[in-house]
Design an enzyme around this catalytic site. Structure first.
Site, PDB file in Angstrom:
ATOM      1  N   HIS A 141      53.485  47.046  39.723  1.00 58.11           N
ATOM      2  CA  HIS A 141      54.314  46.540  40.825  1.00 58.11           C
ATOM      3  C   HIS A 141      55.640  47.298  40.873  1.00 58.11           C
ATOM      4  CE1 HIS A 141      51.564  43.331  41.663  1.00 58.11           C
ATOM      5  NE2 HIS A 141      51.843  42.623  40.604  1.00 58.11           N
ATOM      6  N   LYS A 193      51.304  40.259  45.219  1.00 58.91           N
ATOM      7  CA  LYS A 193      50.531  39.422  46.151  1.00 58.91           C
ATOM      8  C   LYS A 193      50.089  40.133  47.429  1.00 58.91           C
ATOM      9  CE  LYS A 193      49.805  36.392  44.282  1.00 58.91           C
ATOM     10  NZ  LYS A 193      49.033  36.413  42.989  1.00 58.91           N
ATOM     11  N   GLY A 199      43.055  33.948  50.856  1.00 61.05           N
ATOM     12  CA  GLY A 199      42.599  35.253  51.343  1.00 61.05           C
ATOM     13  C   GLY A 199      42.605  35.399  52.850  1.00 61.05           C
ATOM     14  N   TYR A 225      46.690  45.249  53.475  1.00 62.27           N
ATOM     15  CA  TYR A 225      45.779  44.130  53.196  1.00 62.27           C
ATOM     16  C   TYR A 225      45.052  43.747  54.477  1.00 62.27           C
ATOM     17  CZ  TYR A 225      44.521  39.289  51.876  1.00 62.27           C
ATOM     18  OH  TYR A 225      43.857  38.111  51.631  1.00 62.27           O
TER      19      TYR A 225
HETATM   20  S1  PPS Z   1      49.045  40.005  42.076  1.00 62.93           S
HETATM   21  O1  PPS Z   1      49.436  38.815  41.263  1.00 62.93           O
HETATM   22  O2  PPS Z   1      50.229  40.702  42.573  1.00 62.93           O
HETATM   23  O3  PPS Z   1      48.134  40.888  41.378  1.00 62.93           O
HETATM   24  O4  PPS Z   1      48.285  39.375  43.333  1.00 62.93           O
HETATM   25  P1  PPS Z   1      47.401  40.196  44.378  1.00 62.93           P
HETATM   26  O5  PPS Z   1      46.063  40.392  43.814  1.00 62.93           O
HETATM   27  O6  PPS Z   1      48.145  41.380  44.848  1.00 62.93           O
HETATM   28  O7  PPS Z   1      47.333  39.214  45.610  1.00 62.93           O
HETATM   29  C1  PPS Z   1      46.638  37.995  45.583  1.00 62.93           C
HETATM   30  C2  PPS Z   1      46.274  37.686  47.015  1.00 62.93           C
HETATM   31  O8  PPS Z   1      45.139  38.478  47.394  1.00 62.93           O
HETATM   32  C3  PPS Z   1      44.094  37.603  47.810  1.00 62.93           C
HETATM   33  N1  PPS Z   1      42.779  38.178  47.486  1.00 62.93           N
HETATM   34  C4  PPS Z   1      41.864  38.470  48.426  1.00 62.93           C
HETATM   35  N2  PPS Z   1      41.914  38.380  49.776  1.00 62.93           N
HETATM   36  C5  PPS Z   1      40.785  38.754  50.446  1.00 62.93           C
HETATM   37  N3  PPS Z   1      39.655  39.174  49.853  1.00 62.93           N
HETATM   38  C6  PPS Z   1      39.567  39.271  48.506  1.00 62.93           C
HETATM   39  N4  PPS Z   1      38.453  39.688  47.932  1.00 62.93           N
HETATM   40  C7  PPS Z   1      40.719  38.913  47.741  1.00 62.93           C
HETATM   41  N5  PPS Z   1      40.998  38.891  46.415  1.00 62.93           N
HETATM   42  C8  PPS Z   1      42.252  38.430  46.291  1.00 62.93           C
HETATM   43  C9  PPS Z   1      44.364  36.333  47.024  1.00 62.93           C
HETATM   44  O9  PPS Z   1      43.641  35.240  47.527  1.00 62.93           O
HETATM   45  C10 PPS Z   1      45.864  36.223  47.187  1.00 62.93           C
HETATM   46  O10 PPS Z   1      46.252  35.882  48.517  1.00 62.93           O
HETATM   47  P2  PPS Z   1      46.464  34.382  49.031  1.00 62.93           P
HETATM   48  O11 PPS Z   1      47.065  34.518  50.393  1.00 62.93           O
HETATM   49  O12 PPS Z   1      47.373  33.697  48.056  1.00 62.93           O
HETATM   50  O13 PPS Z   1      45.105  33.766  49.079  1.00 62.93           O
END
Ligand code: PPS
Length: 290
Positions: free
Chosen positions: A100, A47, A249, A184
């Site tokens: 991971h 995440k 996000g 991030y």
């Molecule tokens: S995983 O399951 O470990 O692969 O998840 P991961 O992709 O690492 O994390 C998911 C979170 O990243 C956010 N996300 C983004 N944030 C900003 N911009 C973009 N383009 C984007 N794409 C994915 C996603 O919404 C999850 O965070 P949260 O806080 O739950 O929204």
């Protein structure tokens, strides 16, 4: 410490917690994957920005074209411990691989590259909570509360293991020439810069692409939260039912979830575990220490 009444369920393999839908033999084979020169790993604690980085890299490799409808990013840039070493070994060159795994478990080759993305633990646990609640077949935690998940996270009793163990070991390697350490929050604050850094790290054939402003603009556009959020259901069906995978996000969503006690406890653990490492300075806007 409070013993949560309900916890996510996991498969346990040699002490590791694995999502219930992951075949144990894939996890086992992943531990024995032989990294190859030219492999590029995206390494994260869950995440922390994995999917975002996967899409950026996919687009860098495809001249700014977004992932076509119907394709699954997790097959294009697969999750090693989910799909197995054999699957990854059969990918065409150059191989891009998501994992991971902790530093100790990540397959190493001096000519492989490792992009590590860290996210502040406060937002990470919130995102991880929704992930765990949403993937019912993996965790059987649909009715679980944030409070219950928080207790598991702070003890490191989740898949992904202990957040701080993961971060500390990779942070230690951040100056290695085959490691790119990003956050991030840094990616959110300046996505354009992050894309350029990733391209430069991957090599001249990628950095030359982002010198083309059009390609860079396309990647920037298609990797925005809004675009990725709109497109997520078209890319893959492997999403939790009610909770979108690309969810909010944001930096700071934790403020909407933490009690004062939880805030104090995670902050205390953060300070204790990261003392004298420099990690305390990674998130000056998200974590106020002292
Ligand atoms: S995983 O399951 O470990 O692969 O998840 P991961 O992709 O690492 O994390 C998911 C979170 O990243 C956010 N996300 C983004 N944030 C900003 N911009 C973009 N383009 C984007 N794409 C994915 C996603 O919404 C999850 O965070 P949260 O806080 O739950 O929204």
């Amino acid at each position: 410490m409070i013993e949560p009444q309900q916890k996510p369920r996991y498969k346990i393999y040699q002490g590791f917690r694995i999502p219930m839908g992951f075949p144990v033999e894939h996890f086992e084979s992943a531990l024995n994957y032989q990294a190859q020169p030219g492999d590029a790993f995206i390494v994260t604690y869950p995440k922390c920005g994995t999917t975002w980085t996967q899409h950026i890299i996919w687009m860098l490799h495809h001249n700014g074209q977004p992932l076509p409808v119907g394709k699954d990013i997790n097959l294009e840039i697969p999750h090693l411990e989910e799909v197995s070493a054999e699957f990854v070994a059969n990918l065409p060159d150059p191989r891009f691989i998501k994992t991971h795994f902790s530093y100790e478990l990540t397959p190493f080759h001096p000519e492989a590259k490792y992009i590590y993305v860290a996210r502040n633990p406060f937002d990470c646990v919130v995102s991880f909570y929704y992930h765990t609640k949403g993937f019912v077949k993996h965790y059987d935690f649909a009715a679980g509360t944030f409070e219950q998940f928080f207790e598991c996270f702070i003890r490191g009793e989740v898949d992904g293991g202990d957040y701080f163990d993961h971060l500390l070991a990779w942070y230690d390697r951040k100056a290695d020439k085959n490691v790119l350490f990003l956050t991030y929050e840094q990616m959110k604050a300046n996505t354009r810069q992050a894309i350029i850094e990733i391209a430069d790290f991957l090599g001249p054939e990628y950095s030359s692409k982002v010198k083309d402003g059009e390609i860079l603009d396309r990647i920037l556009h298609h990797s925005s939260f809004e675009q990725m959020s709109q497109n997520q259901s078209r890319w893959s069906s492997k999403r939790p039912a009610d909770i979108p995978f690309i969810r909010k996000g944001q930096v700071g969503d934790w403020q909407n979830h933490f009690s004062e006690t939880q805030k104090a406890r995670l902050l205390k653990k953060f300070i204790a575990r990261t003392a004298e490492t420099g990690i305390g300075q990674l998130w000056p806007d998200s974590i106020q220490i002292g």
